[in-house]
Write a protein that holds these residues in place. Structure first.
Motif, PDB file in Angstrom:
ATOM      1  N   ASP A  27       0.825  -1.218   0.000  1.00  0.00           N
ATOM      2  CA  ASP A  27       0.000   0.000   0.000  1.00  0.00           C
ATOM      3  C   ASP A  27       0.856   1.264   0.000  1.00  0.00           C
ATOM      4  O   ASP A  27       0.550   2.251   0.669  1.00  0.00           O
ATOM      5  N   GLY A  28       1.950   1.221  -0.771  1.00  0.00           N
ATOM      6  CA  GLY A  28       2.807   2.391  -0.890  1.00  0.00           C
ATOM      7  C   GLY A  28       3.740   2.622   0.275  1.00  0.00           C
ATOM      8  O   GLY A  28       4.446   3.636   0.307  1.00  0.00           O
ATOM      9  N   MET A  29       3.793   1.697   1.231  1.00  0.00           N
ATOM     10  CA  MET A  29       4.658   1.838   2.400  1.00  0.00           C
ATOM     11  C   MET A  29       5.758   0.786   2.351  1.00  0.00           C
ATOM     12  O   MET A  29       5.542  -0.336   1.876  1.00  0.00           O
ATOM     13  N   LEU A  30       6.931   1.140   2.848  1.00  0.00           N
ATOM     14  CA  LEU A  30       7.994   0.170   3.028  1.00  0.00           C
ATOM     15  C   LEU A  30       7.755  -0.565   4.334  1.00  0.00           C
ATOM     16  O   LEU A  30       7.651   0.044   5.395  1.00  0.00           O
ATOM     17  N   VAL A  31       7.657  -1.887   4.249  1.00  0.00           N
ATOM     18  CA  VAL A  31       7.276  -2.720   5.387  1.00  0.00           C
ATOM     19  C   VAL A  31       8.483  -3.531   5.844  1.00  0.00           C
ATOM     20  O   VAL A  31       9.168  -4.156   5.030  1.00  0.00           O
ATOM     21  N   SER A  32       8.736  -3.536   7.133  1.00  0.00           N
ATOM     22  CA  SER A  32       9.749  -4.411   7.708  1.00  0.00           C
ATOM     23  C   SER A  32       9.223  -4.940   9.042  1.00  0.00           C
ATOM     24  O   SER A  32       8.888  -4.165   9.937  1.00  0.00           O
ATOM     25  N   CYS A  39       6.295   0.333   9.469  1.00  0.00           N
ATOM     26  CA  CYS A  39       5.798   0.617   8.127  1.00  0.00           C
ATOM     27  C   CYS A  39       5.999   2.119   7.907  1.00  0.00           C
ATOM     28  O   CYS A  39       5.484   2.928   8.678  1.00  0.00           O
ATOM     29  N   VAL A  40       6.736   2.476   6.872  1.00  0.00           N
ATOM     30  CA  VAL A  40       7.143   3.870   6.696  1.00  0.00           C
ATOM     31  C   VAL A  40       6.815   4.331   5.281  1.00  0.00           C
ATOM     32  O   VAL A  40       6.983   3.588   4.310  1.00  0.00           O
ATOM     33  N   SER A  41       6.350   5.566   5.169  1.00  0.00           N
ATOM     34  CA  SER A  41       6.114   6.191   3.873  1.00  0.00           C
ATOM     35  C   SER A  41       6.260   7.694   4.031  1.00  0.00           C
ATOM     36  O   SER A  41       6.386   8.209   5.146  1.00  0.00           O
ATOM     37  N   ASP A 197      11.283  16.611   9.399  1.00  0.00           N
ATOM     38  CA  ASP A 197      10.886  15.759  10.520  1.00  0.00           C
ATOM     39  C   ASP A 197       9.412  15.378  10.455  1.00  0.00           C
ATOM     40  O   ASP A 197       8.995  14.357  11.011  1.00  0.00           O
ATOM     41  N   ALA A 198       8.618  16.208   9.751  1.00  0.00           N
ATOM     42  CA  ALA A 198       7.185  15.925   9.625  1.00  0.00           C
ATOM     43  C   ALA A 198       6.843  15.208   8.320  1.00  0.00           C
ATOM     44  O   ALA A 198       5.676  14.900   8.075  1.00  0.00           O
ATOM     45  N   ALA A 199       7.850  14.914   7.497  1.00  0.00           N
ATOM     46  CA  ALA A 199       7.588  14.389   6.159  1.00  0.00           C
ATOM     47  C   ALA A 199       7.229  12.921   6.130  1.00  0.00           C
ATOM     48  O   ALA A 199       6.644  12.436   5.159  1.00  0.00           O
ATOM     49  N   PHE A 200       7.567  12.168   7.212  1.00  0.00           N
ATOM     50  CA  PHE A 200       7.414  10.719   7.179  1.00  0.00           C
ATOM     51  C   PHE A 200       6.299  10.247   8.106  1.00  0.00           C
ATOM     52  O   PHE A 200       6.116  10.776   9.205  1.00  0.00           O
ATOM     53  N   ALA A 201       5.576   9.239   7.636  1.00  0.00           N
ATOM     54  CA  ALA A 201       4.611   8.517   8.467  1.00  0.00           C
ATOM     55  C   ALA A 201       5.253   7.195   8.851  1.00  0.00           C
ATOM     56  O   ALA A 201       5.644   6.414   7.977  1.00  0.00           O
ATOM     57  N   CYS A 202       5.387   6.964  10.139  1.00  0.00           N
ATOM     58  CA  CYS A 202       6.029   5.753  10.647  1.00  0.00           C
ATOM     59  C   CYS A 202       5.113   5.123  11.687  1.00  0.00           C
ATOM     60  O   CYS A 202       4.817   5.740  12.710  1.00  0.00           O
TER      61      CYS A 202
END
Length: 243
Positions: A27-32, A39-41, A197-202
């Motif tokens: 879903d457009g997120m990098l998953v580990s 999960c980060v995007s 610092d606000a650019a990423f959803a984690c």
């Protein structure tokens, strides 16, 4: 606790330990699902390219460079001058560890940033496009691209895995400052760091399997080594420092 209860607890722990590690795009997120599990995007930037690559880390005893397994996602608008957001999960071979200091030379404004319950070491630096893995995405000659970069990274316990986030904005043409300290407008740098610092959803990883097959495009993988991923050392060097 009865012996039967202890047996069930041990069995449950064993089953958890045997669960396969999940890495990839969903879903457009990098998953580990491994440590650091997340999960980060990028919050407001579309996905440009993503996938798995093998980078080579020089400066080690490995012939032709130490192979590093990297899951990479790059976010940004079609406009070449638009900001870029990079998310990378990098895993070293067994017996190696990421060095504790993952900040580039001449980086400044170091600190700690918390995202999604993870603590990231943060710094700001200027990247020259000459040996930069992402320069081609700026749509200019490699030697003409210079970025203002905010890097955040989280190193897993025992150091084989590392999650790196970078937010980048192209510097104005003609700006030749070598260090962030030399840039003429400190307030603009502070505003940039707030945006970064606000650019990423984690967020913590939910159950599920990566479901997007993608191939990385437009990335100079040969420059992903120490320039972006940082340095590593043999784990044997640190065995006497541990309790």
């Amino acid at each position: 606790m009865t012996r039967l209860s202890v047996l069930f607890c041990c069995l449950a722990l064993l089953l958890c330990a045997c669960q396969p590690v999940q890495r990839g795009m969903r879903d457009g997120m990098l998953v580990s699902s491994s440590n650091p599990a997340a999960c980060v995007s990028a919050r407001e930037l579309p996905l440009k390219t993503a996938g798995r690559v093998v980078a080579r880390l020089d400066g080690t005893s490995a012939v032709q460079g130490l192979p590093v397994d990297v899951w990479l996602a790059v976010y940004g608008a079609k406009d070449a001058a638009a900001p870029l957001a990079v998310v990378a999960h990098a895993e070293l071979p067994a017996g190696w560890e990421w060095d504790h200091d993952g900040t580039p030379p001449f980086s400044e404004h170091r600190g700690i940033v918390s995202l999604g319950g993870l603590s990231f070491t943060a710094c700001t630096y200027i990247a020259d496009g000459t040996r930069d893995a992402f320069a081609e995405l700026a749509g200019q000659r490699r030697d003409a691209v210079r970025w203002l970069v905010r890097r955040l990274y989280a190193r897993a316990p025992f150091g084989r895995e590392k999650l790196t986030l970078e937010y980048r904005e192209v510097l104005p043409a003609g700006e030749r400052a070598a260090r962030v300290f030399d840039l003429p407008h400190p307030d603009a740098v502070a505003a940039f760091e707030r945006r970064a610092d606000a650019a990423f959803a984690c967020v913590p990883c939910a159950s599920g399997t990566p479901n997007e097959a993608r191939t990385v495009q437009g990335i100079a993988v040969r420059y992903l080594g120490r320039n972006f991923l940082g340095s590593a050392s043999s784990a044997d060097l640190w065995q006497y420092d541990r309790p």
